[in-house]
Design a protein around this motif. Structure first.
Motif, mmCIF file in Angstrom:
data_model
loop_
_atom_site.group_PDB
_atom_site.id
_atom_site.type_symbol
_atom_site.label_atom_id
_atom_site.label_comp_id
_atom_site.label_asym_id
_atom_site.label_seq_id
_atom_site.Cartn_x
_atom_site.Cartn_y
_atom_site.Cartn_z
ATOM 1 N N UNK A 177 -84.240 -5.601 -28.363
ATOM 2 C CA UNK A 177 -85.272 -6.632 -28.208
ATOM 3 C C UNK A 177 -85.172 -7.743 -29.250
ATOM 4 N N UNK A 178 -84.752 -7.399 -30.456
ATOM 5 C CA UNK A 178 -84.539 -8.437 -31.465
ATOM 6 C C UNK A 178 -83.450 -9.406 -31.015
ATOM 7 N N UNK A 179 -82.354 -8.852 -30.484
ATOM 8 C CA UNK A 179 -81.249 -9.702 -30.060
ATOM 9 C C UNK A 179 -81.653 -10.569 -28.866
ATOM 10 N N UNK A 305 -89.086 -9.331 -43.829
ATOM 11 C CA UNK A 305 -88.065 -8.915 -44.789
ATOM 12 C C UNK A 305 -87.043 -7.999 -44.119
ATOM 13 N N UNK A 306 -87.536 -7.046 -43.329
ATOM 14 C CA UNK A 306 -86.648 -6.081 -42.686
ATOM 15 C C UNK A 306 -85.765 -6.743 -41.631
ATOM 16 N N UNK A 307 -86.345 -7.653 -40.841
ATOM 17 C CA UNK A 307 -85.556 -8.318 -39.801
ATOM 18 C C UNK A 307 -84.536 -9.269 -40.427
ATOM 19 N N UNK A 312 -78.861 -10.516 -42.087
ATOM 20 C CA UNK A 312 -77.912 -10.581 -43.204
ATOM 21 C C UNK A 312 -76.783 -9.570 -43.049
ATOM 22 N N UNK A 313 -77.064 -8.442 -42.435
ATOM 23 C CA UNK A 313 -76.050 -7.388 -42.253
ATOM 24 C C UNK A 313 -75.295 -7.519 -40.937
ATOM 25 N N UNK A 314 -75.606 -8.566 -40.181
ATOM 26 C CA UNK A 314 -74.898 -8.799 -38.930
ATOM 27 C C UNK A 314 -75.334 -7.921 -37.783
ATOM 28 N N UNK A 315 -76.478 -7.263 -37.904
ATOM 29 C CA UNK A 315 -76.970 -6.416 -36.833
ATOM 30 C C UNK A 315 -77.604 -7.234 -35.720
ATOM 31 N N UNK A 316 -78.099 -8.416 -36.081
ATOM 32 C CA UNK A 316 -78.617 -9.368 -35.105
ATOM 33 C C UNK A 316 -77.777 -10.639 -35.244
ATOM 34 N N UNK A 317 -77.192 -11.093 -34.151
ATOM 35 C CA UNK A 317 -76.372 -12.298 -34.159
ATOM 36 C C UNK A 317 -77.245 -13.502 -33.835
#
Length: 323
Positions: A177-179, A305-307, A312-317
């Motif tokens: 859902x974030x993506x 902060x978490x999102x 930053x870690x590339x989990x969401x493009x």
């Protein structure tokens, strides 16, 4: 110098609690199952003593904790009543003057009257995890009342922060859902999106434990909710994320069974069900009054902060972001 032992010392809570205790002048022993590292580095960790010991593989785990002669034991990785009983029995008659048990908001079960009451003795947890946590809570309270065993119970909300998995607007842990939101696509929520989540920063959960330690007399025999003081609906969460990613909200709704078909993953659907079935909200009245607990982060700040950590870690493009 007083000695504090923290089981699960490098986890979501211990990452922040160990430095708090070191900086307060405690000799701190951090117990971990493997070569774990804290989620965030703090120079105070250089003064902590690291010990590897796996509760599940060490039959004398509680006895070995007691043999270290701690003044305080913070038990963050205890999921079973039998382990609570073993620890309490091992610590009786020792120098330990405070045992803090990490329970969970899952111990509350479904809400009947809101806000949730941390002292509700009629909690009805929905799963075995919650039932074990609640059983330990009641055992420790009875032991305090009967024998004066110095126990405190802390029930964290949905622990969040940089570096680990956060509960999403579907009330489960998939990144999808974030993506979708980051891509400007529509997401569909179950029911009317009015169920609530209770994100709390790991720092603030640690702070609640620390305040219980420093306010020992007020904390003994008590249960506390370690939360942010705010809750967010699934709908509000989705809108927050569209704003976070600078996208126009595209939010739809489906009845429960249709929504599960839309998600297409029984495990994710079950995860959502357990979380939204425990909707409600928490007050911090007791925690403020007895512990002087004041969260550093709101639930919305914690989510952001978490999102951002996901990004930053590339989990969401994010389109246009540098690779």
């Amino acid at each position: 110098m007083k000695k504090a032992i923290v089981t699960g010392g490098c986890g979501h809570i211990g990452t922040y609690l160990v430095p708090m205790l070191v900086n307060a002048g405690y000799e701190v022993v951090s117990i971990t199952r493997g070569l774990s590292r804290p989620y965030e580095y703090d120079p105070a960790w250089e003064k902590a003593i690291a010990v590897q010991m796996d509760r599940d593989k060490e039959p004398d785990f509680a006895a070995k904790i007691a043999a270290m002669e701690p003044d305080v034991v913070v038990d963050l990785i205890n999921f079973d009543l039998k382990d609570t009983k073993a620890m309490a029995e091992a610590l009786k008659g020792t120098s330990c003057s405070h045992y803090l048990f990490c329970s969970s908001c899952w111990a509350h079960g479904r809400a009947e009257v809101l806000p949730f009451d941390p002292d509700d003795s009629g909690k009805e947890p929905l799963d075995e995890y919650g039932r074990q946590k609640f059983a330990s809570e009641m055992y420790l309270k009875e032991l305090f009342a009967r024998e004066g065993f110095p126990a405190t119970i802390i029930m964290p909300g949905q622990i969040s922060g940089p570096g680990w998995t956060i509960m999403n607007p579907w009330a489960n842990k998939t990144v999808l859902p974030f993506q979708k939101i980051a891509d400007g696509k529509e997401i569909l929520l179950p029911n009317f999106g009015m169920e609530t989540l209770h994100h709390v920063h790991g720092y603030d959960v640690a702070q609640c434990f620390f305040q219980a330690i420093t306010h020992r007399e007020q904390a003994l025999g008590e249960s506390f909710d370690a939360v942010s003081g705010g809750s967010i609906t699934l709908y509000g969460y989705a809108k927050l994320m569209y704003d976070f990613f600078h996208q126009e909200p595209k939010i739809g709704f489906l009845p429960w069974k249709e929504w599960c078909d839309y998600v297409g993953d029984p495990k994710e659907c079950a995860d959502t069900w357990y979380h939204i079935s425990r909707s409600g909200f928490f007050t911090l009245e007791k925690e403020k009054r007895l512990l002087d607990y004041h969260p550093k982060y709101t639930n919305v700040e914690t989510i952001r902060i978490a999102v951002q950590s996901y990004v930053d870690r590339g989990l969401i493009r994010v389109k246009g972001a540098a690779d």
